[in-house]
Design an enzyme around this catalytic site. Structure first.
Site, PDB file in Angstrom:
ATOM      1  N   ARG A 246       0.849  -1.197   0.000  1.00 38.80           N
ATOM      2  CA  ARG A 246       0.000   0.000   0.000  1.00 38.80           C
ATOM      3  C   ARG A 246       0.883   1.245   0.000  1.00 38.80           C
ATOM      4  O   ARG A 246       1.952   1.269   0.609  1.00 38.80           O
ATOM      5  CB  ARG A 246      -0.918   0.008   1.231  1.00 38.80           C
ATOM      6  CG  ARG A 246      -1.743  -1.258   1.352  1.00 38.80           C
ATOM      7  CD  ARG A 246      -3.005  -1.054   2.147  1.00 38.80           C
ATOM      8  NE  ARG A 246      -2.796  -0.602   3.505  1.00 38.80           N
ATOM      9  CZ  ARG A 246      -3.790  -0.351   4.362  1.00 38.80           C
ATOM     10  NH1 ARG A 246      -5.047  -0.493   3.976  1.00 38.80           N
ATOM     11  NH2 ARG A 246      -3.540   0.057   5.590  1.00 38.80           N
ATOM     12  N   ARG A 253      -4.634   8.694  10.548  1.00 37.95           N
ATOM     13  CA  ARG A 253      -6.087   8.728  10.435  1.00 37.95           C
ATOM     14  C   ARG A 253      -6.712   9.422  11.636  1.00 37.95           C
ATOM     15  O   ARG A 253      -6.014   9.803  12.576  1.00 37.95           O
ATOM     16  CB  ARG A 253      -6.606   7.289  10.324  1.00 37.95           C
ATOM     17  CG  ARG A 253      -6.065   6.431  11.469  1.00 37.95           C
ATOM     18  CD  ARG A 253      -6.095   4.958  11.150  1.00 37.95           C
ATOM     19  NE  ARG A 253      -5.115   4.560  10.148  1.00 37.95           N
ATOM     20  CZ  ARG A 253      -5.241   3.470   9.390  1.00 37.95           C
ATOM     21  NH1 ARG A 253      -6.275   2.682   9.526  1.00 37.95           N
ATOM     22  NH2 ARG A 253      -4.324   3.169   8.494  1.00 37.95           N
ATOM     23  N   ASP A 337     -11.227   4.946  12.885  1.00 38.06           N
ATOM     24  CA  ASP A 337      -9.890   4.459  12.558  1.00 38.06           C
ATOM     25  C   ASP A 337      -9.734   4.157  11.066  1.00 38.06           C
ATOM     26  O   ASP A 337      -8.634   3.817  10.621  1.00 38.06           O
ATOM     27  CB  ASP A 337      -9.555   3.201  13.376  1.00 38.06           C
ATOM     28  CG  ASP A 337     -10.605   2.120  13.246  1.00 38.06           C
ATOM     29  OD1 ASP A 337     -11.710   2.327  13.773  1.00 38.06           O
ATOM     30  OD2 ASP A 337     -10.337   1.075  12.624  1.00 38.06           O
TER      31      ASP A 337
END
Length: 692
Positions: A246, A253, A337
């Protein structure tokens, strides 16, 4: 709108020039001595600023534990056996200055991108965060399966637009599925092939749809196994450990700031770094300096800086969810989250693109209450912003935060209407009645069970009225009606779609309890859930008393009425325009570049997953290629290849029982499933797909 939003586009791929230092063969390397490394991944230029600027728990103690006073914890990825590529995204890897084809053929590539081998300069760690899950504070969560590898400096020649959108000058990379971390709780830190393929493909299609998102560079699978009970049915099976690479400017976040939360009144849980206000200040400084440098430069007063930062996060979040709504995307788990501090789509779990339009669409089979339904997403994102504001206090004064949150709804509506007007080809005028026209369109789609993606794509084929049209108008409306009726559901499909999810006896009991014992009812259910079930029952009753011919006639009436109103609105677009033909062409161009032909429907992902589980990775690669041009026709790539279905081409070893089981599954699905083009309405078997 009076408020002019700062420019925010999706991340674009730069046209990089491939480095002259290409991976050479063994002989070439010998000639060059030690000048070149064995792998292009060994040449990545790491500068791991997050671990320098934010508190790092240096303990490598194995096992799950509370991590106090730190934003990251050092971890060691766990190896997998015989890692190999399923697919790579050339465009995503180009962000790191990598040639994807070189990586794909690199013998060490699967090892590095599965976490089995650590790249030079990489510092592996896991991020600590908390979160509100389904409305309740869950305490410490953290990266239970994702492992930070480090931050790679953007290569020379990076696109200037890209640098504006990622001003940190670095890309954070992480592997998801590389083993346990201190935050794995009862899990094993592993991901399997089906979830990895879904995340990989959706990360990339969201980018090419123009929606802000984290990226995915590769999927690696292996011969290592974990046991998973796919449907929580008591029938677990062995699945291959798989890993996704990723990529994002940062994976911080909303929940990253909740590690400082005091004990929650409802759950009693508190953040692992409660009371460590200096760390919150440190994290805010880091995020603003690295990712919002203009705010840092323009706001010398700390409070005003923090307010401006929160407003920008709010604005990006409002724009993001408006874009989701306009492509029919449902995230599925909008916990705090899973909300990016940069306004990116983050963490692809039980997501879904709507097929038949339904405002109550729930893509997560575990979401029994519909908290994260399609129509709830804008309000849930606002709720999450309120929780972020609470986490930032007192750095962000609550009264100032409230003022900012009060701007959210108007901004969201503005972004939504702006995109919806493009989807309908309303380019020259903003009329107050447009909102009514859009609402009526969605209501008609809902009533007729129309396919969301294909209905919007079809609208550009509806002609604008012209002078002297006269008697032709009725015929043009009839043809447009026939076009849209092709995207509507049949009687049997609507009956199946309106089947109650609650047993009628249970519903009767809850209705009685709501009257006799409201307190107990509140503990068990809620009025919104009961109202939905009653609405479904009422609709099903009407359908049971209707024939297919009657339904078709009603659908035709609904659509012809809306199309007539739509064409009248298009006529007003032409008023005062000297070049009507040019305007017509512009309308079609804008609509066809806003309404995709193809999205990642669940059945498309499922076909790719099943082929990959049987060792054929070509369908994953084919789907990726199609999704990279979601607005265009792609001759030769219109339908699945269906090559080798039911045959094992995987180089890994299978035990006989697993091979027999998967061949039986593949054989049965081949008989039951007829391949359909990627831009078609979903086949009937797609309704059976369950994502949790």
């Amino acid at each position: 709108m009076a408020y002019l939003a700062p420019r925010l586009g999706h991340f674009r791929i730069f046209n990089h020039s491939v480095s002259a230092c290409r991976l050479l063969g063994t002989a070439g390397m010998a000639d060059m001595g030690l000048a070149l490394s064995r792998s292009p991944l060994e040449r990545l230029d790491f500068d791991n600023v997050a671990l320098k600027k934010l508190p790092l728990d240096s303990s490598e103690e194995p096992g799950v534990r509370q991590v106090n006073g730190a934003c990251f914890s050092r971890v060691k990825p766990q190896r997998v056996t015989k890692p190999r590529f399923v697919a790579v995204s050339l465009e995503a890897l180009a962000l790191l200055g990598l040639n994807g084809e070189e990586v794909m053929t690199d013998p060490l590539g699967p090892e590095y991108l599965s976490g089995s081998r650590v790249m030079p300069g990489s510092e592996t760690a896991a991020h600590c965060y908390c979160g509100h899950q389904f409305g309740q504070f869950a305490g410490q969560l953290g990266d239970g399966a994702a492992i930070y590898l480090g931050e790679v400096k953007v290569p020379p020649g990076q696109d200037s637009d890209l640098l504006r959108e990622n001003p940190s000058g670095r890309w954070e990379i992480q592997v998801k599925g590389a083993g346990k971390t201190p935050f794995s709780r009862q899990a094993d830190g592993r991901k399997v092939l089906r979830s990895s393929i879904r995340e990989f493909l959706c990360s990339e299609v969201m980018f090419f749809l123009g929606v802000p998102t984290t990226r995915a560079g590769s999927v690696v699978t292996s011969d290592s196994r974990v046991v998973r009970d796919v449907y929580y049915s008591g029938n677990p099976r062995n699945e291959r450990c798989s890993v996704v690479l990723r990529i994002a400017p940062t994976f911080l976040r909303f929940g990253s700031f909740e590690i400082f939360k005091q004990a929650d009144e409802s759950t009693g849980r508190q953040g692992p770094s409660y009371g460590r206000h200096e760390i919150r200040s440190q994290m805010m400084d880091y995020v603003i300096e690295m990712f919002y440098p203009e705010i840092q430069r323009n706001q010398p007063d700390r409070v005003e800086r923090n307010v401006a930062f929160f407003r920008e996060v709010m604005l990006r979040t409002a724009r993001l969810v408006a874009q989701w709504q306009c492509v029919g995307f449902c995230h599925g788990v909008l916990n705090t989250d899973n909300m990016s501090i940069l306004g990116l789509t983050l963490d692809y779990g039980p997501y879904g693109f709507m097929d038949r339009f339904d405002p109550n669409f729930i893509c997560n089979a575990s979401d029994n209450s519909g908290r994260y339904s399609y129509q709830a997403q804008p309000a849930i994102c606002r709720w999450n912003l309120v929780k972020l504001a609470e986490a930032l206090a007192p750095e962000l004064p609550p009264d100032r935060a409230e003022e900012v949150v009060d701007e959210y709804l108007d901004l969201y509506n503005g972004f939504y209407l702006e995109t919806m007007r493009k989807k309908l080809g309303l380019l020259k005028k903003d009329e107050p009645e447009d909102e009514i026209l859009i609402t009526e369109l969605l209501q008609t789609m809902h009533n007729t069970g129309a396919d969301f993606t294909n209905t919007f794509r079809s609208l550009s084929q509806i002609s604008c009225p012209t002078e002297g049209e006269g008697e032709e108008e009725e015929e043009l409306v009839r043809k447009a009606t026939e076009l849209l009726l092709q995207q509507c559901a049949s009687l049997e499909e609507l009956k199946a779609a309106n089947k109650p999810t609650m047993d009628t006896r249970e519903l009767a009991m809850l209705l009685s309890m709501a009257q006799s014992n409201p307190a107990l009812f509140q503990m068990i259910s809620d009025r919104a859930t009961i109202a939905r079930q009653l609405e479904i029952l009422s609709k099903l009753k009407d359908l049971m008393e209707t024939s297919q011919e009657e339904l078709q006639s009603k659908h035709a009436e609904d659509w012809s009425g809306w199309i007539t109103r739509y064409r009248k609105r298009l006529a007003r677009e032409l008023e005062g325009q000297s070049d009507v033909r040019a305007l017509q062409e512009e309308r079609v161009r804008v609509m066809d570049s806003t309404n995709p032909r193809v999205v990642l429907r669940n059945y498309i992902a499922q076909n790719a997953i099943e082929a990959a589980e049987n060792g054929d990775f070509s369908e994953v690669q084919r789907v990726l290629k199609v999704l990279q041009k979601p607005f265009s026709s792609q001759p030769g790539l219109e339908s699945p290849a269906w090559v080798g279905r039911g045959q094992t081409t995987d180089q890994g070893e299978r035990d006989e029982e697993e091979e027999e089981e998967q061949q039986q599954e593949a054989a049965s699905s081949s008989i039951a499933r007829t391949p359909v083009p990627y831009d078609s309405k979903p086949p009937t078997w797609a309704n059976e797909i369950c994502v949790t």
